[in-house]
Design an enzyme around this catalytic site. Structure first.
Site, PDB file in Angstrom:
ATOM      1  N   PRO A   1       0.819  -1.213   0.000  1.00 19.32           N
ATOM      2  CA  PRO A   1       0.000   0.000   0.000  1.00 19.32           C
ATOM      3  C   PRO A   1       0.853   1.265   0.000  1.00 19.32           C
ATOM      4  O   PRO A   1       1.910   1.312   0.622  1.00 19.32           O
ATOM      5  CB  PRO A   1      -0.756  -0.107   1.332  1.00 19.32           C
ATOM      6  CG  PRO A   1       0.170  -0.866   2.217  1.00 19.32           C
ATOM      7  CD  PRO A   1       0.929  -1.815   1.336  1.00 19.32           C
TER       8      PRO A   1
ATOM      9  N   CYS B   1       3.343  29.215 -15.100  1.00 12.83           N
ATOM     10  CA  CYS B   1       2.884  29.704 -16.410  1.00 12.83           C
ATOM     11  C   CYS B   1       2.213  28.622 -17.234  1.00 12.83           C
ATOM     12  O   CYS B   1       2.736  28.221 -18.291  1.00 12.83           O
ATOM     13  CB  CYS B   1       4.065  30.259 -17.182  1.00 12.83           C
ATOM     14  SG  CYS B   1       4.412  31.910 -16.666  1.00 12.83           S
TER      15      CYS B   1
ATOM     16  N   TYR C   1       1.610  10.831  -3.434  1.00 16.64           N
ATOM     17  CA  TYR C   1       1.779  11.343  -4.791  1.00 16.64           C
ATOM     18  C   TYR C   1       1.641  12.873  -4.831  1.00 16.64           C
ATOM     19  O   TYR C   1       1.104  13.435  -5.782  1.00 16.64           O
ATOM     20  CB  TYR C   1       0.791  10.652  -5.760  1.00 16.64           C
ATOM     21  CG  TYR C   1       0.858   9.151  -5.644  1.00 16.64           C
ATOM     22  CD1 TYR C   1       1.984   8.467  -6.080  1.00 16.64           C
ATOM     23  CD2 TYR C   1      -0.166   8.422  -5.044  1.00 16.64           C
ATOM     24  CE1 TYR C   1       2.080   7.082  -5.931  1.00 16.64           C
ATOM     25  CE2 TYR C   1      -0.077   7.035  -4.896  1.00 16.64           C
ATOM     26  CZ  TYR C   1       1.046   6.378  -5.335  1.00 16.64           C
ATOM     27  OH  TYR C   1       1.151   5.014  -5.194  1.00 16.64           O
TER      28      TYR C   1
HETATM   29  N1  LLP Z   1       2.572  -1.575  -6.120  1.00 14.25           N
HETATM   30  C1  LLP Z   1       2.773  -1.289  -7.421  1.00 14.25           C
HETATM   31  C2  LLP Z   1       3.394  -2.292  -8.285  1.00 14.25           C
HETATM   32  C3  LLP Z   1       2.375  -0.036  -7.931  1.00 14.25           C
HETATM   33  O1  LLP Z   1       2.560   0.242  -9.211  1.00 14.25           O
HETATM   34  C4  LLP Z   1       1.793   0.919  -7.060  1.00 14.25           C
HETATM   35  C5  LLP Z   1       1.408   2.238  -7.553  1.00 14.25           C
HETATM   36  C6  LLP Z   1       1.627   0.570  -5.706  1.00 14.25           C
HETATM   37  C7  LLP Z   1       2.020  -0.693  -5.277  1.00 14.25           C
HETATM   38  C8  LLP Z   1       1.014   1.499  -4.720  1.00 14.25           C
HETATM   39  O2  LLP Z   1      -0.291   1.808  -5.080  1.00 14.25           O
HETATM   40  P1  LLP Z   1      -1.258   2.572  -4.059  1.00 14.25           P
HETATM   41  O3  LLP Z   1      -1.460   1.685  -2.871  1.00 14.25           O
HETATM   42  O4  LLP Z   1      -0.615   3.848  -3.680  1.00 14.25           O
HETATM   43  O5  LLP Z   1      -2.508   2.789  -4.841  1.00 14.25           O
HETATM   44  N2  LLP Z   1       0.383   9.012  -9.214  1.00 14.25           N
HETATM   45  C9  LLP Z   1      -0.900   8.354  -9.148  1.00 14.25           C
HETATM   46  C10 LLP Z   1      -0.789   6.963  -8.564  1.00 14.25           C
HETATM   47  C11 LLP Z   1       0.184   6.078  -9.311  1.00 14.25           C
HETATM   48  C12 LLP Z   1       0.283   4.704  -8.704  1.00 14.25           C
HETATM   49  C13 LLP Z   1       1.406   3.943  -9.289  1.00 14.25           C
HETATM   50  N3  LLP Z   1       1.598   2.640  -8.756  1.00 14.25           N
HETATM   51  C14 LLP Z   1      -1.849   9.234  -8.347  1.00 14.25           C
HETATM   52  O6  LLP Z   1      -1.449  10.317  -7.926  1.00 14.25           O
HETATM   53  O7  LLP Z   1      -3.017   8.875  -8.169  1.00 14.25           O
END
Ligand code: LLP
Length: 403
Positions: free
Chosen positions: A260, A328, A357
């Site tokens: 997570p 800008c 993020y």
């Molecule tokens: N594991 C893998 C292989 C991933 O690619 C990701 C996120 C995670 C775990 C963690 O995911 P989470 O639990 O945070 O959902 N920049 C985007 C989110 C990109 C997520 C990329 N991978 C945003 O601001 O929503």
């Protein structure tokens, strides 16, 4: 209650504030959900890679899910033991693979057949055995924003089931590879349980078919992706999440690895920005603030919603405004048509759900130094990254100026 006004006064704006106690509570809730099974929570460092944040999770017993050797190094620096670090990503270069093998991390998560050949060749060069897992792309629609959907064949991530099976057989026959895990991650900000359950079911079936040919895995890596409330989303309860996953495993005795990011940090974070001016173009009202898309990109990139709270003496009627930064670009906004009362210069806006993020996707665009980051723990605040100065921004270039 965090006193945002006092923090803004002490540390200046724009400013990221992280509530470490909230992060701890989220971690514990998820860990508890898997009680009764062996599990490792491997914090997805990309969500918020500040060393003190990673250290905070390290102290709670967390592992780390990394997507670059830089993140692996951060995890080590923050005190996460090698045996809880995994390294994923579709494009690892040779140096990264070499270092990961040398550092003897838990496993490298392999995302293509070509990469498996590279990992094997490098392990052979080093005379070592590399533990690996394979990222399976189960071709499941996670029902989230297309930019953060990863589990469909249209996405670049992982390999299809047939290739995965071939790769496990190859790895199992190699002197230099030890297949220990299987991985899937279908997307981020997931609020529906069904696609997760379906993906887990597909991957668990693959594990059973591997068992039938004497390939025994130890880790069932379910990725990250648990969604959070930015607004009024109905989110998945960690307990239901764990039950859905465990239900697919039935008699399989595997350690759960969960990655997570957002769930642990997003709602622990606040981005503080100060009002510079109000202005009006025709009928359109703007509130111009001192933070920009270079600090918090999510609204510009995904049109993401972040709740915004104004700390002001004016508690009068609200009107709809666009909250924009100094960069800008017309895309430099935190919200559009957002209801806020009339604001004065120096009033504070608190952008919520900014702990994941946020800072990490920031940049120096427009030669803007990145904000400071602070944490609050046991009601005490402390700096965990100082504000970038102009000198920080030019120090890698200045020596190359010609006479
Ligand atoms: N594991 C893998 C292989 C991933 O690619 C990701 C996120 C995670 C775990 C963690 O995911 P989470 O639990 O945070 O959902 N920049 C985007 C989110 C990109 C997520 C990329 N991978 C945003 O601001 O929503």
């Amino acid at each position: 209650m965090i006193d945002f006004k006092a923090l803004a006064k002490q540390y200046g704006t724009p400013l990221y504030v992280y509530d470490f106690d909230y992060m701890s509570a989220q971690y514990t809730q998820l860990k508890e959900a898997f009680r009764g099974r062996k599990s490792i929570i491997a914090y997805a460092v990309k969500a918020n890679s500040n060393l003190s944040v990673v250290q905070h999770f390290a102290k709670m017993g967390s592992g780390a899910d990394c997507v670059s050797i830089g993140e692996v190094r951060r995890a080590f620096l923050a005190g996460i033991p090698a045996y809880k670090i995994i390294f994923s990503g579709v494009g690892k270069n040779d140096d990264e693979i070499r270092e990961a093998i040398e550092k003897d991390i838990l496993y490298i998560n392999v995302e293509s057949e070509a990469e498996l050949q590279r990992v094997e060749a490098i392990a052979k060069e080093l005379g070592k055995v590399s533990r690996i897992s394979i990222r399976v792309n189960p071709n499941i629609d996670p029902q989230t924003h297309p930019y953060i959907s990863t589990g469909l064949h249209d996405n670049k991530f992982g390999v299809d089931l047939l290739s995965a099976k071939r790769m496990y057989i190859q790895a199992n026959n190699s002197e230099y590879l030890d297949p220990v895990g299987i991985h899937f991650h279908i997307g981020s900000q997931l609020t529906q349980l069904q696609p997760i359950r379906e993906a887990a079911e597909i991957v668990a079936d693959l594990i059973r078919s591997l068992q039938a040919i004497d390939i025994e895995l130890k880790f069932f890596d379910i990725g990250g992706g648990l969604g959070i409330k930015y607004d009024d989303e109905v989110t998945i309860e960690p307990y239901d999440y764990a039950q859905a996953i465990l239900g697919t495993l039935r008699a399989l005795d595997l350690t759960i690895l969960c990655e997570p990011g957002r769930f642990l940090t997003a709602n622990a974070g606040y981005f503080l920005t100060k009002v510079l001016y109000e202005k009006q173009n025709g009928d359109k009202k703007f509130v111009v603030v001192d933070g920009g898309m270079n600090d918090l990109l999510r609204p510009s990139l995904y049109n993401a919603y972040h709740k915004i709270e104004a700390i002001t003496e004016n508690n009068g009627q609200t009107r709809e405004v666009d909250i924009v930064g100094p960069v800008c670009e017309s895309g430099d906004f935190f919200a559009k048509n957002y209801p806020l009362p009339a604001l004065n210069r120096n009033d504070l806006l608190v952008v919520h759900s900014a702990g994941a993020y946020g800072f990490g996707m920031g940049s120096n665009y427009n030669t803007r130094g990145r904000s400071a980051e602070i944490c609050v723990e046991d009601s005490k605040a402390r700096l965990i990254r100082r504000r970038e100065s102009f000198e920080d921004l030019i120090c890698l270039e200045q020596e190359f100026l010609v006479e």
